[in-house]
Write a protein that holds these residues in place. Structure first.
Motif, mmCIF file in Angstrom:
data_model
loop_
_atom_site.group_PDB
_atom_site.id
_atom_site.type_symbol
_atom_site.label_atom_id
_atom_site.label_comp_id
_atom_site.label_asym_id
_atom_site.label_seq_id
_atom_site.Cartn_x
_atom_site.Cartn_y
_atom_site.Cartn_z
ATOM 1 N N TRP A 53 0.820 -1.209 0.000
ATOM 2 C CA TRP A 53 0.000 0.000 0.000
ATOM 3 C C TRP A 53 0.854 1.260 0.000
ATOM 4 C CZ3 TRP A 53 -4.531 -0.811 4.039
ATOM 5 C CH2 TRP A 53 -5.261 -1.948 3.669
ATOM 6 N N LEU A 54 2.002 1.201 0.649
ATOM 7 C CA LEU A 54 2.844 2.395 0.756
ATOM 8 C C LEU A 54 3.301 2.877 -0.624
ATOM 9 C CD1 LEU A 54 4.961 1.367 3.862
ATOM 10 C CD2 LEU A 54 3.233 3.165 3.763
ATOM 11 N N TRP A 55 3.606 1.934 -1.510
ATOM 12 C CA TRP A 55 4.016 2.329 -2.863
ATOM 13 C C TRP A 55 2.853 2.980 -3.602
ATOM 14 C CZ3 TRP A 55 8.866 2.510 -4.519
ATOM 15 C CH2 TRP A 55 9.090 2.740 -5.875
ATOM 16 N N SER A 56 1.654 2.427 -3.434
ATOM 17 C CA SER A 56 0.476 3.022 -4.074
ATOM 18 C C SER A 56 0.173 4.396 -3.493
ATOM 19 C CB SER A 56 -0.737 2.095 -3.895
ATOM 20 O OG SER A 56 -0.512 0.842 -4.514
ATOM 21 N N ALA B 136 2.304 6.473 -2.269
ATOM 22 C CA ALA B 136 3.304 7.403 -2.801
ATOM 23 C C ALA B 136 2.885 7.921 -4.174
ATOM 24 C CB ALA B 136 4.668 6.718 -2.889
ATOM 25 N N ASN B 137 2.390 7.031 -5.024
ATOM 26 C CA ASN B 137 1.944 7.440 -6.357
ATOM 27 C C ASN B 137 0.702 8.324 -6.300
ATOM 28 O OD1 ASN B 137 3.977 6.036 -7.755
ATOM 29 N ND2 ASN B 137 2.834 4.126 -7.669
ATOM 30 N N ILE B 138 -0.232 7.955 -5.423
ATOM 31 C CA ILE B 138 -1.453 8.752 -5.304
ATOM 32 C C ILE B 138 -1.132 10.161 -4.827
ATOM 33 C CG2 ILE B 138 -3.605 8.998 -4.012
ATOM 34 C CD1 ILE B 138 -3.794 5.938 -3.998
ATOM 35 N N ALA B 139 -0.290 10.266 -3.788
ATOM 36 C CA ALA B 139 0.066 11.583 -3.253
ATOM 37 C C ALA B 139 0.762 12.437 -4.318
ATOM 38 C CB ALA B 139 0.962 11.423 -2.034
ATOM 39 N N THR B 140 1.643 11.826 -5.078
ATOM 40 C CA THR B 140 2.345 12.575 -6.136
ATOM 41 C C THR B 140 1.367 13.100 -7.175
ATOM 42 O OG1 THR B 140 4.309 11.201 -5.820
ATOM 43 C CG2 THR B 140 4.158 12.437 -7.863
ATOM 44 N N ALA C 237 3.509 16.913 -1.748
ATOM 45 C CA ALA C 237 3.290 15.627 -2.402
ATOM 46 C C ALA C 237 4.584 14.826 -2.502
ATOM 47 C CB ALA C 237 2.697 15.848 -3.793
ATOM 48 N N LEU C 238 5.657 15.485 -2.889
ATOM 49 C CA LEU C 238 6.932 14.783 -3.010
ATOM 50 C C LEU C 238 7.456 14.340 -1.643
ATOM 51 C CD1 LEU C 238 8.758 16.882 -5.756
ATOM 52 C CD2 LEU C 238 7.630 14.665 -5.993
ATOM 53 N N SER C 239 7.204 15.129 -0.617
ATOM 54 C CA SER C 239 7.616 14.736 0.732
ATOM 55 C C SER C 239 6.889 13.466 1.178
ATOM 56 C CB SER C 239 7.337 15.870 1.722
ATOM 57 O OG SER C 239 8.074 17.033 1.387
ATOM 58 N N ILE C 240 5.590 13.406 0.898
ATOM 59 C CA ILE C 240 4.824 12.200 1.236
ATOM 60 C C ILE C 240 5.352 11.002 0.469
ATOM 61 C CG2 ILE C 240 2.543 11.125 1.154
ATOM 62 C CD1 ILE C 240 1.336 13.927 1.446
ATOM 63 N N ALA C 241 5.613 11.201 -0.830
ATOM 64 C CA ALA C 241 6.097 10.099 -1.666
ATOM 65 C C ALA C 241 7.437 9.573 -1.172
ATOM 66 C CB ALA C 241 6.207 10.565 -3.116
ATOM 67 N N VAL C 242 8.345 10.472 -0.824
ATOM 68 C CA VAL C 242 9.662 10.052 -0.327
ATOM 69 C C VAL C 242 9.514 9.268 0.973
ATOM 70 C CG1 VAL C 242 11.830 10.883 0.642
ATOM 71 C CG2 VAL C 242 10.951 11.882 -1.464
ATOM 72 N N LEU C 243 8.667 9.757 1.862
ATOM 73 C CA LEU C 243 8.450 9.073 3.141
ATOM 74 C C LEU C 243 7.876 7.672 2.917
ATOM 75 C CD1 LEU C 243 8.582 9.534 6.238
ATOM 76 C CD2 LEU C 243 6.180 10.215 6.116
ATOM 77 N N CYS C 244 6.903 7.573 2.017
ATOM 78 C CA CYS C 244 6.299 6.266 1.724
ATOM 79 C C CYS C 244 7.321 5.296 1.140
ATOM 80 C CB CYS C 244 5.134 6.438 0.750
ATOM 81 S SG CYS C 244 3.664 7.210 1.454
ATOM 82 N N HIS D 28 8.509 1.871 2.727
ATOM 83 C CA HIS D 28 8.312 0.674 1.901
ATOM 84 C C HIS D 28 9.605 -0.123 1.792
ATOM 85 C CE1 HIS D 28 7.928 -1.651 -1.870
ATOM 86 N NE2 HIS D 28 6.654 -1.733 -1.550
ATOM 87 N N LEU D 29 10.712 0.566 1.576
ATOM 88 C CA LEU D 29 12.008 -0.104 1.457
ATOM 89 C C LEU D 29 12.382 -0.814 2.752
ATOM 90 C CD1 LEU D 29 14.669 -0.645 -0.068
ATOM 91 C CD2 LEU D 29 15.480 1.570 0.773
ATOM 92 N N ILE D 30 12.252 -0.118 3.876
ATOM 93 C CA ILE D 30 12.634 -0.691 5.168
ATOM 94 C C ILE D 30 11.753 -1.881 5.523
ATOM 95 C CG2 ILE D 30 12.771 -0.242 7.646
ATOM 96 C CD1 ILE D 30 13.472 2.666 6.944
ATOM 97 N N LEU D 31 10.442 -1.715 5.383
ATOM 98 C CA LEU D 31 9.514 -2.770 5.781
ATOM 99 C C LEU D 31 9.576 -3.971 4.843
ATOM 100 C CD1 LEU D 31 6.472 -0.542 6.796
ATOM 101 C CD2 LEU D 31 7.943 -1.855 8.322
ATOM 102 N N THR D 32 9.787 -3.719 3.559
ATOM 103 C CA THR D 32 9.913 -4.826 2.610
ATOM 104 C C THR D 32 11.145 -5.669 2.930
ATOM 105 O OG1 THR D 32 8.806 -3.581 0.843
ATOM 106 C CG2 THR D 32 10.161 -5.450 0.181
#
Length: 243
Positions: A137-140, A142-146, A190-197, A201-205
């Motif tokens: 969901w985090l990747w999605s 990130a795209n939605i926020a962008t 938007a970019l700040s949200i995407a970077v955070l997501c 996503h990277l850490i949790l994956t």
């Protein structure tokens, strides 16, 4: 012409210069200047934080189990014939996927290797998907926020250029400044949200993948352990002694 452009840019920069405001006032001004799409993205930001917080708590606290000492105790109990105590040890960590998988194998320890393998495989299929649940969901998000930020940016610029044609020249600098502020605020948020997501996503994956690999590896170790036990070994280090 060059001097007019220079004066216009100077006016925009002066109008956009940050005032000495407190953190709360600065945040409120940032959202107000950004327009309605900022509050849409605020919802997606809250959703991303909720998903990340839930996954961090679940993986690092509820599902967390130190595998090496746990498996060492399981091995000692199994090889000394204390399978029931090993099952109780697994029950002490009822939420950990590793404990669930090991327990499933131990409860079939006296039914043969095939039954143990089936039980372990079934438990892995049942429990490991829960480890990586909701992380995509985090990747999605990130795209939605962008995309929402991009829409806010476009609407801000459209409104600005439409307004510029209907106002006197002395007000154009102010309108242009407001329009650029709205557009840039949307983009920045938007970019700040995407970077955070993406970071979460990277850490949790990575963490969830390592956890699943640990479960699968130790499940295989359990199968081999029970096979050695059935073959007459009574020591976890592999020394064979006839029963």
């Amino acid at each position: 012409m060059i001097s007019m452009v220079s004066e216009l840019l100077n006016g925009v920069l002066l109008a956009a210069a940050p005032e000495k405001l407190g953190l709360v006032d600065s945040t409120v001004k940032f959202f107000k200047d950004g327009g309605p799409f900022m509050f849409v993205n605020l919802f997606w930001f809250a959703a991303a934080l909720a998903v990340a917080a839930e996954r961090i708590y679940t993986l690092m606290f509820r599902y967390n189990l130190n595998a090496p000492p746990f498996m060492e105790q399981i091995s000692k109990l199994v090889m000394t014939g204390n399978v029931d105590r090993a099952v109780k040890l697994c029950s002490a960590a009822p939420n950990a996927p590793l404990a669930k998988v090991i327990r499933a194998g131990l409860t079939r320890a006296n039914r043969g290797e095939i039954e143990v393998a089936k039980a372990v495989e079934e438990s892995i299929v049942e429990n490991t998907p829960q480890v990586s649940a909701r992380i995509p969901w985090l990747w999605s998000l990130a795209n939605i926020a962008t995309l929402v930020g991009l829409v806010g940016t476009i609407f801000g610029l459209i409104g600005t250029f439409q307004a510029l044609g209907n106002v006197p020249a002395e007000q154009k600098q102010t309108l242009l400044s407001d329009g650029i502020s709205k557009a840039m605020n949307n983009t920045a948020f938007a970019l700040s949200i995407a970077v955070l997501c993406i970071v979460f996503h990277l850490i949790l994956t990575s963490y969830s993948k390592a956890m699943v690999e640990t479960v699968e590896l130790n499940a295989l170790k359990l199968e081999n352990l029970l096979s050695r036990r059935h073959a007459g070994e009574t020591h976890a280090d592999g020394e064979s002694r006839a029963a």
